[in-house]
Scaffold this active site. Sequence first.
Site, PDB file in Angstrom:
ATOM      1  N   ASN A 114       0.894  -1.068  -0.099  1.00  0.00           N
ATOM      2  CA  ASN A 114      -0.030   0.253  -0.027  1.00  0.00           C
ATOM      3  C   ASN A 114       0.976   1.313   0.007  1.00  0.00           C
ATOM      4  O   ASN A 114       1.942   1.252   0.506  1.00  0.00           O
ATOM      5  CB  ASN A 114      -0.954   0.099   1.241  1.00  0.00           C
ATOM      6  CG  ASN A 114      -1.859   1.193   1.269  1.00  0.00           C
ATOM      7  OD1 ASN A 114      -2.424   1.403   0.171  1.00  0.00           O
ATOM      8  ND2 ASN A 114      -1.985   1.820   2.373  1.00  0.00           N
ATOM      9  N   HIS A 116       0.917   4.980   1.747  1.00  0.00           N
ATOM     10  CA  HIS A 116       0.094   5.801   2.464  1.00  0.00           C
ATOM     11  C   HIS A 116       0.719   7.227   2.509  1.00  0.00           C
ATOM     12  O   HIS A 116       2.037   7.520   2.750  1.00  0.00           O
ATOM     13  CB  HIS A 116      -0.070   5.307   3.841  1.00  0.00           C
ATOM     14  CG  HIS A 116      -0.864   6.046   4.858  1.00  0.00           C
ATOM     15  ND1 HIS A 116      -1.928   6.065   4.956  1.00  0.00           N
ATOM     16  CD2 HIS A 116      -0.309   6.965   5.689  1.00  0.00           C
ATOM     17  CE1 HIS A 116      -2.494   7.061   5.918  1.00  0.00           C
ATOM     18  NE2 HIS A 116      -1.344   7.572   6.420  1.00  0.00           N
ATOM     19  N   SER A 143       4.745   6.836   2.406  1.00  0.00           N
ATOM     20  CA  SER A 143       5.377   5.488   2.671  1.00  0.00           C
ATOM     21  C   SER A 143       4.674   4.437   1.914  1.00  0.00           C
ATOM     22  O   SER A 143       3.405   4.352   1.704  1.00  0.00           O
ATOM     23  CB  SER A 143       4.927   5.335   4.231  1.00  0.00           C
ATOM     24  OG  SER A 143       5.451   6.245   5.037  1.00  0.00           O
ATOM     25  N   ASP A 152      -2.942   0.861   8.317  1.00  0.00           N
ATOM     26  CA  ASP A 152      -1.608   1.780   7.987  1.00  0.00           C
ATOM     27  C   ASP A 152      -0.302   1.386   8.982  1.00  0.00           C
ATOM     28  O   ASP A 152       0.253   2.147   9.234  1.00  0.00           O
ATOM     29  CB  ASP A 152      -1.878   3.174   8.114  1.00  0.00           C
ATOM     30  CG  ASP A 152      -2.841   3.435   7.225  1.00  0.00           C
ATOM     31  OD1 ASP A 152      -3.173   2.890   6.047  1.00  0.00           O
ATOM     32  OD2 ASP A 152      -3.971   4.262   7.461  1.00  0.00           O
TER      33      ASP A 152
HETATM   34  C1  GRF Z   1      -2.275   8.831  -3.126  1.00  0.00           C
HETATM   35  O1  GRF Z   1      -2.015   9.865  -2.711  1.00  0.00           O
HETATM   36  C2  GRF Z   1      -2.127   8.002  -1.946  1.00  0.00           C
HETATM   37  O2  GRF Z   1      -1.223   7.957  -1.143  1.00  0.00           O
HETATM   38  C3  GRF Z   1      -3.623   7.760  -1.296  1.00  0.00           C
HETATM   39  O3  GRF Z   1      -4.474   8.048  -2.166  1.00  0.00           O
HETATM   40  C4  GRF Z   1      -4.150   8.836  -3.238  1.00  0.00           C
HETATM   41  C5  GRF Z   1      -4.303   7.916  -4.536  1.00  0.00           C
HETATM   42  O4  GRF Z   1      -4.133   8.959  -5.703  1.00  0.00           O
HETATM   43  N1  GRF Z   1      -3.585   6.430  -0.645  1.00  0.00           N
HETATM   44  P1  GRF Z   1      -4.414   8.241  -6.986  1.00  0.00           P
HETATM   45  O5  GRF Z   1      -5.753   7.533  -7.143  1.00  0.00           O
HETATM   46  O6  GRF Z   1      -3.299   7.337  -7.352  1.00  0.00           O
HETATM   47  O7  GRF Z   1      -4.034   9.642  -7.832  1.00  0.00           O
END
Ligand code: GRF
Length: 220
Positions: A114, A116, A143, A152
């Site tokens: 993932n 985050h 991260s 998370d």
């Molecule tokens: C990213 O910033 C990620 O960290 C968070 O959601 C956002 C997703 O953006 N979990 P995208 O859909 O990849 O443009």
Amino acid sequence: MKADPAPQPSILILASGSGSNLQALIDASRERDFPGKIVAVGCNRPQAFALERAAQANIETFVVDHTKHQSREEFDGALMAEILRHNPDLIVLAGFMRILTTDFVRAFRGKLLNVHPSLLPKYTGLNTHQRALDAGEAIHGTSIHFVTEELDGGPVIAQAEVQVLPEDTAESLEERVQAREHVLYPIVIRWFCEGRIQLGSDFAMFDGELLKSPMRLPDN
Ligand code: GRF
């Protein structure tokens, strides 16, 4: 006779929204030496722009709409069935905005990554950019971590830093954090496909060594 080349690890990506991280991974996967293959993209929202990005790249897509399922368990069961159809070596959560059940996470232990948007363990959960601003952080970032039962909270593999500027808003900070995600996520996925990172019992492993603290990419 020449032996067939070893098959590349297969990657399935789950997204919920715009899919800018998905796009970064699609772009990286087009590089000639990329060690994996994106086999499918799944979304929980039928309108997600991520689906269009995948279709543009001729990648198979599927939707498991969470609003059509009565419970988290039922939704996760349907999602799991779709994933098992592809039997991927790696599942990449790229802005996938659903909390996954313990059974789901256990079923794919060590294969689930993932991104985050904070320097974990700081700011788990939502609104990370505003919370970092409110706390007066000088450095914020993103991260990449293994997903475990703790939300998370799985072992972090790598982080990219972003300097907070005096004039920053949550939006401007988010934009710079996402730009760093687009660099960092493909790097980590390359490592995974090359067999360089694994999930140990409490930590991630890199090249067979315990990763007691995440690798850090400073702001540039
Ligand atoms: C990213 O910033 C990620 O960290 C968070 O959601 C956002 C997703 O953006 N979990 P995208 O859909 O990849 O443009």
